[in-house]
Design a protein around this motif. Structure first.
Motif, PDB file in Angstrom:
ATOM      1  N   VAL A 105     -15.948  16.197  12.720  1.00 17.93           N
ATOM      2  CA  VAL A 105     -15.029  16.605  13.790  1.00 17.93           C
ATOM      3  C   VAL A 105     -14.588  15.334  14.498  1.00 17.93           C
ATOM      4  O   VAL A 105     -15.423  14.575  14.995  1.00 17.93           O
ATOM      5  CB  VAL A 105     -15.703  17.554  14.802  1.00 17.93           C
ATOM      6  CG1 VAL A 105     -14.708  18.006  15.860  1.00 17.93           C
ATOM      7  CG2 VAL A 105     -16.330  18.755  14.101  1.00 17.93           C
ATOM      8  N   VAL A 106     -13.280  15.093  14.527  1.00 18.53           N
ATOM      9  CA  VAL A 106     -12.779  13.908  15.238  1.00 18.53           C
ATOM     10  C   VAL A 106     -11.534  14.282  16.035  1.00 18.53           C
ATOM     11  O   VAL A 106     -10.646  14.973  15.540  1.00 18.53           O
ATOM     12  CB  VAL A 106     -12.525  12.706  14.280  1.00 18.53           C
ATOM     13  CG1 VAL A 106     -11.475  13.036  13.238  1.00 18.53           C
ATOM     14  CG2 VAL A 106     -12.141  11.455  15.048  1.00 18.53           C
ATOM     15  N   LEU A 107     -11.536  13.838  17.278  1.00 17.36           N
ATOM     16  CA  LEU A 107     -10.430  14.098  18.197  1.00 17.36           C
ATOM     17  C   LEU A 107      -9.738  12.777  18.497  1.00 17.36           C
ATOM     18  O   LEU A 107     -10.371  11.831  18.966  1.00 17.36           O
ATOM     19  CB  LEU A 107     -10.957  14.717  19.497  1.00 17.36           C
ATOM     20  CG  LEU A 107      -9.926  14.942  20.607  1.00 17.36           C
ATOM     21  CD1 LEU A 107      -8.858  15.948  20.166  1.00 17.36           C
ATOM     22  CD2 LEU A 107     -10.607  15.396  21.888  1.00 17.36           C
ATOM     23  N   TYR A 108      -8.451  12.718  18.202  1.00 19.62           N
ATOM     24  CA  TYR A 108      -7.625  11.579  18.597  1.00 19.62           C
ATOM     25  C   TYR A 108      -7.007  11.957  19.929  1.00 19.62           C
ATOM     26  O   TYR A 108      -6.287  12.950  20.024  1.00 19.62           O
ATOM     27  CB  TYR A 108      -6.539  11.309  17.552  1.00 19.62           C
ATOM     28  CG  TYR A 108      -7.108  10.747  16.279  1.00 19.62           C
ATOM     29  CD1 TYR A 108      -7.250   9.379  16.106  1.00 19.62           C
ATOM     30  CD2 TYR A 108      -7.527  11.589  15.256  1.00 19.62           C
ATOM     31  CE1 TYR A 108      -7.792   8.854  14.938  1.00 19.62           C
ATOM     32  CE2 TYR A 108      -8.076  11.079  14.083  1.00 19.62           C
ATOM     33  CZ  TYR A 108      -8.198   9.709  13.943  1.00 19.62           C
ATOM     34  OH  TYR A 108      -8.745   9.194  12.782  1.00 19.62           O
ATOM     35  N   MET A 109      -7.337  11.188  20.965  1.00 15.29           N
ATOM     36  CA  MET A 109      -6.933  11.570  22.312  1.00 15.29           C
ATOM     37  C   MET A 109      -6.521  10.361  23.129  1.00 15.29           C
ATOM     38  O   MET A 109      -6.809   9.223  22.766  1.00 15.29           O
ATOM     39  CB  MET A 109      -8.082  12.302  23.013  1.00 15.29           C
ATOM     40  CG  MET A 109      -9.322  11.450  23.250  1.00 15.29           C
ATOM     41  SD  MET A 109     -10.667  12.363  24.065  1.00 15.29           S
ATOM     42  CE  MET A 109      -9.989  12.584  25.716  1.00 15.29           C
ATOM     43  N   LYS A 110      -5.859  10.625  24.247  1.00 21.93           N
ATOM     44  CA  LYS A 110      -5.532   9.576  25.207  1.00 21.93           C
ATOM     45  C   LYS A 110      -6.697   9.471  26.176  1.00 21.93           C
ATOM     46  O   LYS A 110      -6.951  10.392  26.943  1.00 21.93           O
ATOM     47  CB  LYS A 110      -4.231   9.899  25.938  1.00 21.93           C
ATOM     48  CG  LYS A 110      -3.018   9.854  25.031  1.00 21.93           C
ATOM     49  CD  LYS A 110      -1.748  10.185  25.795  1.00 21.93           C
ATOM     50  CE  LYS A 110      -0.534  10.080  24.884  1.00 21.93           C
ATOM     51  NZ  LYS A 110       0.687  10.489  25.596  1.00 21.93           N
ATOM     52  N   GLY A 111      -7.425   8.355  26.095  1.00 24.38           N
ATOM     53  CA  GLY A 111      -8.607   8.159  26.922  1.00 24.38           C
ATOM     54  C   GLY A 111      -9.860   8.569  26.160  1.00 24.38           C
ATOM     55  O   GLY A 111      -9.878   8.582  24.925  1.00 24.38           O
ATOM     56  N   THR A 112     -10.898   8.921  26.917  1.00 21.00           N
ATOM     57  CA  THR A 112     -12.176   9.337  26.342  1.00 21.00           C
ATOM     58  C   THR A 112     -12.537  10.703  26.916  1.00 21.00           C
ATOM     59  O   THR A 112     -11.977  11.102  27.943  1.00 21.00           O
ATOM     60  CB  THR A 112     -13.297   8.334  26.704  1.00 21.00           C
ATOM     61  OG1 THR A 112     -13.543   8.425  28.119  1.00 21.00           O
ATOM     62  CG2 THR A 112     -12.927   6.903  26.332  1.00 21.00           C
ATOM     63  N   PRO A 113     -13.487  11.416  26.305  1.00 20.12           N
ATOM     64  CA  PRO A 113     -13.879  12.708  26.883  1.00 20.12           C
ATOM     65  C   PRO A 113     -14.353  12.566  28.335  1.00 20.12           C
ATOM     66  O   PRO A 113     -14.127  13.459  29.154  1.00 20.12           O
ATOM     67  CB  PRO A 113     -15.011  13.180  25.969  1.00 20.12           C
ATOM     68  CG  PRO A 113     -14.700  12.542  24.652  1.00 20.12           C
ATOM     69  CD  PRO A 113     -14.129  11.180  25.011  1.00 20.12           C
ATOM     70  N   GLN A 114     -14.992  11.442  28.662  1.00 13.51           N
ATOM     71  CA  GLN A 114     -15.475  11.224  30.027  1.00 13.51           C
ATOM     72  C   GLN A 114     -14.348  10.784  30.973  1.00 13.51           C
ATOM     73  O   GLN A 114     -14.394  11.059  32.162  1.00 13.51           O
ATOM     74  CB  GLN A 114     -16.573  10.151  30.043  1.00 13.51           C
ATOM     75  CG  GLN A 114     -17.813  10.501  29.244  1.00 13.51           C
ATOM     76  CD  GLN A 114     -17.635  10.352  27.730  1.00 13.51           C
ATOM     77  OE1 GLN A 114     -16.758   9.644  27.246  1.00 13.51           O
ATOM     78  NE2 GLN A 114     -18.463  11.052  26.971  1.00 13.51           N
ATOM     79  N   MET A 115     -13.358  10.084  30.420  1.00 11.99           N
ATOM     80  CA  MET A 115     -12.245   9.565  31.228  1.00 11.99           C
ATOM     81  C   MET A 115     -10.918   9.807  30.509  1.00 11.99           C
ATOM     82  O   MET A 115     -10.276   8.857  30.038  1.00 11.99           O
ATOM     83  CB  MET A 115     -12.430   8.057  31.465  1.00 11.99           C
ATOM     84  CG  MET A 115     -13.600   7.676  32.327  1.00 11.99           C
ATOM     85  SD  MET A 115     -13.265   7.779  34.085  1.00 11.99           S
ATOM     86  CE  MET A 115     -11.950   6.588  34.262  1.00 11.99           C
TER      87      MET A 115
END
Length: 115
Positions: free
Chosen positions: A21-31
């Motif tokens: 499972v990989v999420l490409y996102m803007k930022g991090t899950p914490q930030m």
């Protein structure tokens, strides 16, 4: 430029292949750095399943070329078991139906078996 694109797409393929499972996102899950990434990451965290993430803002090449990888123009992008699931709306629908947790658990279990 073409060389960078080829190398970056190969790196993305490796990340998608090596992480159940990989999420490409803007930022991090914490930030998270955008609302869509924030809601998507939160849905993944709520499942209690493990997942990898890539901060596209910290990697300009991935930010530029990821939309070409599966012809999906926006962020975030969620891959489970090597397959593009979609972005924020699709992830939230999967979470609401209970499918997200099952899909993530299945992908993580399969990766453990394959290891």
């Amino acid at each position: 430029m073409e060389n960078q694109e080829t190398e970056t797409l190969a790196r993305i393929h490796e990340q998608v292949s090596q992480n159940p499972v990989v999420l490409y996102m803007k930022g991090t899950p914490q930030m998270p750095s955008c609302g869509f990434s924030s809601r998507t990451a939160e849905a993944l965290v709520q499942t209690g399943e493990k997942f990898a993430f890539v901060n596209v803002l910290a990697d300009p090449m991935i930010f530029e070329f990821l939309p070409k990888y599966q012809d999906w123009p926006t962020f975030p992008q969620l891959y489970i078991g090597g397959e593009l699931q979609g972005g924020c709306d699709i992830t939230l629908e999967l979470a609401e139906s209970g499918e997200l947790k099952k899909m993530m658990a299945d992908a993580n279990a399969q990766a453990t078996q394959d290891a």
